[in-house]
Scaffold this motif. Structure first.
Motif, mmCIF file in Angstrom:
data_model
loop_
_atom_site.group_PDB
_atom_site.id
_atom_site.type_symbol
_atom_site.label_atom_id
_atom_site.label_comp_id
_atom_site.label_asym_id
_atom_site.label_seq_id
_atom_site.Cartn_x
_atom_site.Cartn_y
_atom_site.Cartn_z
ATOM 1 N N ILE A 123 0.471 4.242 16.077
ATOM 2 C CA ILE A 123 -0.941 4.620 15.951
ATOM 3 C C ILE A 123 -1.082 5.819 15.017
ATOM 4 N N GLU A 124 -0.219 6.809 15.186
ATOM 5 C CA GLU A 124 -0.241 7.984 14.308
ATOM 6 C C GLU A 124 0.042 7.599 12.860
ATOM 7 N N ALA A 125 0.980 6.692 12.660
ATOM 8 C CA ALA A 125 1.322 6.247 11.307
ATOM 9 C C ALA A 125 0.126 5.576 10.639
ATOM 10 N N ALA A 126 -0.651 4.854 11.424
ATOM 11 C CA ALA A 126 -1.829 4.166 10.871
ATOM 12 C C ALA A 126 -2.895 5.158 10.420
ATOM 13 N N ASP A 127 -2.857 6.378 10.953
ATOM 14 C CA ASP A 127 -3.806 7.414 10.557
ATOM 15 C C ASP A 127 -3.297 8.284 9.416
ATOM 16 N N GLU A 128 -2.055 8.079 9.016
ATOM 17 C CA GLU A 128 -1.461 8.867 7.932
ATOM 18 C C GLU A 128 -2.101 8.497 6.603
ATOM 19 N N THR A 129 -2.009 9.415 5.679
ATOM 20 C CA THR A 129 -2.447 9.112 4.315
ATOM 21 C C THR A 129 -1.250 9.077 3.367
ATOM 22 N N LYS A 130 -0.247 9.898 3.647
ATOM 23 C CA LYS A 130 0.938 9.963 2.796
ATOM 24 C C LYS A 130 2.004 9.001 3.320
ATOM 25 N N GLU A 131 2.488 8.144 2.453
ATOM 26 C CA GLU A 131 3.522 7.162 2.800
ATOM 27 C C GLU A 131 3.123 6.301 3.997
ATOM 28 N N LYS A 132 1.838 6.000 4.099
ATOM 29 C CA LYS A 132 1.299 5.258 5.243
ATOM 30 C C LYS A 132 2.000 3.917 5.440
ATOM 31 N N LYS A 163 4.918 2.777 4.446
ATOM 32 C CA LYS A 163 6.315 2.934 4.846
ATOM 33 C C LYS A 163 6.404 3.345 6.315
ATOM 34 N N LYS A 164 5.562 4.259 6.738
ATOM 35 C CA LYS A 164 5.589 4.737 8.122
ATOM 36 C C LYS A 164 5.160 3.645 9.099
ATOM 37 N N ILE A 165 4.154 2.870 8.736
ATOM 38 C CA ILE A 165 3.702 1.771 9.606
ATOM 39 C C ILE A 165 4.818 0.737 9.772
ATOM 40 N N ILE A 166 5.478 0.400 8.682
ATOM 41 C CA ILE A 166 6.587 -0.567 8.754
ATOM 42 C C ILE A 166 7.693 -0.026 9.648
ATOM 43 N N HIS A 167 8.065 1.220 9.456
ATOM 44 C CA HIS A 167 9.135 1.838 10.240
ATOM 45 C C HIS A 167 8.794 1.859 11.731
ATOM 46 N N GLU A 168 7.607 2.297 12.064
ATOM 47 C CA GLU A 168 7.209 2.409 13.472
ATOM 48 C C GLU A 168 7.007 1.042 14.118
ATOM 49 N N THR A 169 6.539 0.078 13.349
ATOM 50 C CA THR A 169 6.405 -1.286 13.879
ATOM 51 C C THR A 169 7.783 -1.851 14.217
ATOM 52 N N ALA A 170 8.756 -1.618 13.343
ATOM 53 C CA ALA A 170 10.126 -2.082 13.611
ATOM 54 C C ALA A 170 10.669 -1.442 14.886
#
Length: 107
Positions: free
Chosen positions: A47-56, A58-65
């Motif tokens: 959820i936090e990654a989805a609110d990111e603006t920088k490297e969003k 990449k972070k969503i993919i990482h956290e989903t995995a």
């Protein structure tokens, strides 16, 4: 190509036989509270990654995995096969999400 989710499931199955001092998966399987805490933590991080603006992305993919991995560990702990979840998703294909949700509410 073999489904990666099924490959992960197979590896987790093998780790059930390990000891928790050498296997992270086994430590989760032996401590349900820890496993559920990890799933909650990974959900929050996604959820936090989805609110990111920088490297969003990449972070969503990482956290989903991370979340998917821990969910597969939970499935293994409950003796539920990944294929059962894949079958559920397949059964829902072609059905409106709104219709599917209404059908669950009526049950």
């Amino acid at each position: 190509m073999k489904n990666i989710l099924l490959e992960i499931e197979s590896i987790i199955g093998k780790r059930k036989k390990a000891t928790k001092d050498i296997s992270y998966v086994k430590s989760l399987l032996d401590d349900r509270g820890k496993l559920l805490e990890k799933i909650s933590e990974e959900s929050e991080e996604l959820i936090e990654a989805a609110d990111e603006t920088k490297e969003k992305k990449k972070k969503i993919i990482h956290e989903t995995a991370d979340l998917w991995f821990h969910n597969i560990v939970l499935l293994s702990a409950e003796n539920i096969e990944v294929q059962e979840v894949l079958n559920e998703l397949k059964d829902r294909m072609g059905v409106s999400g709104l219709v599917e949700k209404l059908s669950r509410e009526r049950k």
